[in-house]
Design a protein around this motif. Structure first.
Motif, mmCIF file in Angstrom:
data_model
loop_
_atom_site.group_PDB
_atom_site.id
_atom_site.type_symbol
_atom_site.label_atom_id
_atom_site.label_comp_id
_atom_site.label_asym_id
_atom_site.label_seq_id
_atom_site.Cartn_x
_atom_site.Cartn_y
_atom_site.Cartn_z
ATOM 1 N N MET A 1 0.718 -1.119 0.093
ATOM 2 C CA MET A 1 -0.073 -0.158 -0.060
ATOM 3 C C MET A 1 0.729 1.097 -0.001
ATOM 4 O O MET A 1 1.558 1.088 -0.385
ATOM 5 N N PHE A 2 0.553 1.033 0.325
ATOM 6 C CA PHE A 2 0.834 1.248 1.925
ATOM 7 C C PHE A 2 2.102 1.828 1.626
ATOM 8 O O PHE A 2 2.043 2.940 1.710
ATOM 9 N N GLN A 3 3.223 1.125 1.395
ATOM 10 C CA GLN A 3 4.468 1.931 1.133
ATOM 11 C C GLN A 3 4.237 2.514 -0.201
ATOM 12 O O GLN A 3 3.861 1.827 -1.143
ATOM 13 N N PRO A 4 4.349 3.743 -0.326
ATOM 14 C CA PRO A 4 4.267 4.697 -1.756
ATOM 15 C C PRO A 4 5.434 3.976 -2.645
ATOM 16 O O PRO A 4 6.524 3.427 -2.108
ATOM 17 N N VAL A 5 5.197 4.157 -3.985
ATOM 18 C CA VAL A 5 6.180 3.625 -4.642
ATOM 19 C C VAL A 5 7.459 4.214 -4.612
ATOM 20 O O VAL A 5 8.524 3.591 -4.705
ATOM 21 N N SER A 6 7.437 5.432 -4.337
ATOM 22 C CA SER A 6 8.816 6.172 -4.316
ATOM 23 C C SER A 6 9.576 5.960 -3.164
ATOM 24 O O SER A 6 10.530 6.159 -3.081
ATOM 25 N N LEU A 7 8.846 5.329 -2.097
ATOM 26 C CA LEU A 7 9.326 5.067 -0.931
ATOM 27 C C LEU A 7 9.765 3.608 -0.782
ATOM 28 O O LEU A 7 10.590 2.978 0.262
ATOM 29 N N THR B 1 -3.846 -8.124 6.304
ATOM 30 C CA THR B 1 -4.533 -8.784 5.241
ATOM 31 C C THR B 1 -4.554 -8.014 3.893
ATOM 32 O O THR B 1 -4.321 -8.312 2.891
ATOM 33 N N ALA B 2 -4.653 -6.547 4.076
ATOM 34 C CA ALA B 2 -4.649 -5.616 2.920
ATOM 35 C C ALA B 2 -3.306 -5.438 2.461
ATOM 36 O O ALA B 2 -3.118 -4.822 1.264
ATOM 37 N N TYR B 3 -2.376 -5.475 3.299
ATOM 38 C CA TYR B 3 -1.006 -4.994 2.900
ATOM 39 C C TYR B 3 -0.565 -5.873 1.665
ATOM 40 O O TYR B 3 -0.040 -5.125 0.798
ATOM 41 N N TRP C 1 0.399 -4.131 -2.033
ATOM 42 C CA TRP C 1 1.809 -4.059 -2.550
ATOM 43 C C TRP C 1 1.911 -4.928 -3.646
ATOM 44 O O TRP C 1 2.675 -4.006 -4.528
ATOM 45 N N LEU C 2 1.494 -5.881 -4.080
ATOM 46 C CA LEU C 2 1.527 -6.559 -5.393
ATOM 47 C C LEU C 2 0.994 -5.700 -6.622
ATOM 48 O O LEU C 2 1.828 -5.598 -7.584
ATOM 49 N N ALA C 3 -0.244 -5.007 -6.441
ATOM 50 C CA ALA C 3 -0.781 -4.155 -7.448
ATOM 51 C C ALA C 3 0.135 -3.079 -7.788
ATOM 52 O O ALA C 3 0.237 -2.471 -8.922
#
Lengths: 246, 289
Positions: free
Chosen positions: A1-7, B127-129, B133-135
């Protein structure tokens, strides 16, 4: 997600272009050496299972093989870089202080060399679905002290001169920098975060800050150079000022 | 927001963190395994033909005969495998997310550390992580929006959500909104061993600027703009058709069209060229407009 792409990238390891050119071969050697264990593993796997009697094991275990080889690359990259790092530290011991940003300055030269050695394993472990592998696993190999039950997964942490205590929460996108580049100077100073500290989202800690026990740093704030945040209090602002003291 | 705790939260202005404790890594392992299993079963037929290509022996009686054009299809197969893996993981974890919602339905309010709400929010978070992340790891920009929708978040049509942290629960994003780089939209916050959960509403055609934090309970009305590097207070309401700036948000500016602002700039220029001496006059002239 959570982690933005730039991070998703590795932790902050700035590398001087003048010094990078000299040690390009070292960088490539580290990459190739870290790929050797996986290639040996794959060779063993194929010779063992690629036969008419055991072909079904080959196909069933293939996904596990892929994941195992990815983790082997990451682990061997960390171990080999630690080996090179030990040799570099034997030649020149890392020091805190103010240094000139020129090639003649020995401290700056070896600081960038250490960053070159750490670059590949940090890049590889950053692109991993398990959140704990980037900071909590790899940075401990480089001598960063991270206590038990701390959360620092979605943040940038410098790979030197940082010690974080037990039970700390570090928020989303916050950065902990133990170096600062100011015009022609570079400042290296230790950052110390004690137990039970809570650092909010998008905070920036500049070199030399000391955060004492049970303090809370509110979101979107930064600390000055060599600032000391006292015990059991709440800080907020640009730069951080005392808000509440229990 | 009732009682002493609520007032304290309002005093303190801004969230302290956006992370739950201790990752629930086991769920990521289960998701990986399920994705890999589906991948394996779907791939069996293709491997069959690949084996035939390499050795000339048929592995199974049921299977496709290899032709020369299968080699051309191999890269397509690899790419398809990646997407198959991602979609199965998204669907499966969306199912787990809904089951967790059924077991303890999510509520808004203030909760103690270690309470049931805390534990279940933390499980939902992890569960959402992995699917998101993959997407985010794939080149398609709309894939993470599909992942969010599988968790039940309301995301409207043609929304830009390439980057940034967005909570999967209690977030509503309207149509045509645009979010910039490195933003955080929190519907939860951790403050002094307490967890606050509040709904965040973002209206239609809003713009959320880069490096901003949206705290729980904020409501952005339609066509509102949040400026660069600013953050909102808890329960703050941003009015529509205005630009909001500040840390925390305190200044509001009107949205001007490009022509309008250019027209004003030209007027100021002309006045400075021809009327250098009477600066006050031009100012009053502008104010009248």
């Amino acid at each position: 997600m959570f982690q933005p792409v730039s991070l998703k990238g590795n932790s902050p390891t700035p590398i001087d272009e003048r010094i990078r050119k000299k040690f390009l071969i070292l960088y490539i050697v580290i990459i190739i050496l870290s790929l050797i264990p996986t290639s040996l593993f794959e060779f063993w796997y194929i010779t063992l299972f690629w036969s008419e009697t055991y072909f079904w094991i080959f196909f069933i275990a293939l996904p596990f093989n892929v994941f195992l080889s990815i983790y082997l690359i990451q682990l061997s990259a960390i171990l080999i870089s630690v080996l090179f790092l030990k040799i570099i530290i034997l030649i020149h011991n890392p020091k805190e202080g103010n240094f000139k940003r020129s090639i003649e300055d020995r401290d700056y030269y070896f600081w960038t060399l250490r960053n070159i050695v750490k670059k590949w394993p940090l890049y590889v472990t950053a692109s991993n679905p398990f959140p704990w592998l980037k900071n909590r696993f790899t940075l401990r190999f480089y001598g960063v002290k991270i206590g038990k039950k701390t959360i620092c997964d979605n943040s940038w942490i410098s790979s030197e001169f940082v010690s974080i205590g037990k039970n700390v929460i570090i928020g989303m996108n916050s950065t902990i920098l133990s170096f600062a580049i100011e015009q022609d100077n570079i400042i290296l100073k230790k950052i110390k975060v004690d137990d039970n500290v809570l650092i909010g989202a998008k905070c920036v800690l500049l070199p030399g800050t000391i955060i004492k026990r049970n303090t809370k740093l509110s979101a979107h704030s930064y600390t000055n150079h060599n600032q000391v945040l006292e015990e059991n209090s709440i800080y907020r602002g640009h730069p951080a000022k005392l808000k509440e003291n229990n | 927001m009732e009682g002493e705790e609520g007032s304290k939260f309002e005093l303190e202005v801004i969230s302290t963190s956006g992370v739950y404790k201790t990752p629930f890594s086991l769920i990521i392992l289960i998701q990986l395994f399920i994705g890999g299993f589906v991948l394996f079963i779907v791939n069996l037929w293709f491997i069959n033909s690949l084996y035939y290509l390499l050795t000339g022996i048929e592995l199974y009686s049921v299977g496709l005969k290899a032709e020369w054009y299968y080699w051309l299809l191999l890269p397509l197969n690899i790419y398809g495998n990646i997407f198959l893996f991602v979609f199965t993981v998204i669907l499966f974890s969306g199912g787990i997310f809904r089951i967790l919602n059924k077991i303890s339905p999510p509520r808004e309010g203030i909760f103690e550390r270690g309470s049931k709400e805390w534990k279940y929010m933390h499980r939902r978070f992890w569960t959402a992580y992995f699917p998101i992340w993959l997407a985010r790891a794939l080149p398609l920009p709309w894939l993470d929006i599909i992942a969010y929708r599988s968790f039940g978040t309301r995301v409207g049509r043609s929304v830009v959500l390439y980057e940034g942290y967005v909570d999967p629960l209690f977030v509503e994003i309207g149509d045509f909104t645009m979010t910039s780089l490195n933003i955080c939209i929190f519907s939860h916050l951790i403050y002094q061993d307490k967890l606050l959960i509040k709904r965040v509403k973002i209206g239609k055609a809003c713009v959320v600027g880069p490096h901003t934090i949206i705290a729980p309970g904020t409501i952005m009305e339609d066509f509102a703009v949040l400026g660069v590097n600013s953050y909102t207070k808890i329960n703050q309401k941003l009015e529509g058709n205005l630009i909001h700036v500040g840390t925390p948000v305190s200044i509001t500016l009107p949205i001007q069209s490009v022509e309008e602002s250019q027209h004003k700039a030209v007027k100021v220029k002309e006045s400075t060229i021809f009327d250098n001496t009477s600066q006050k006059k031009t100012d009053s002239h502008l104010q009248e407009e």
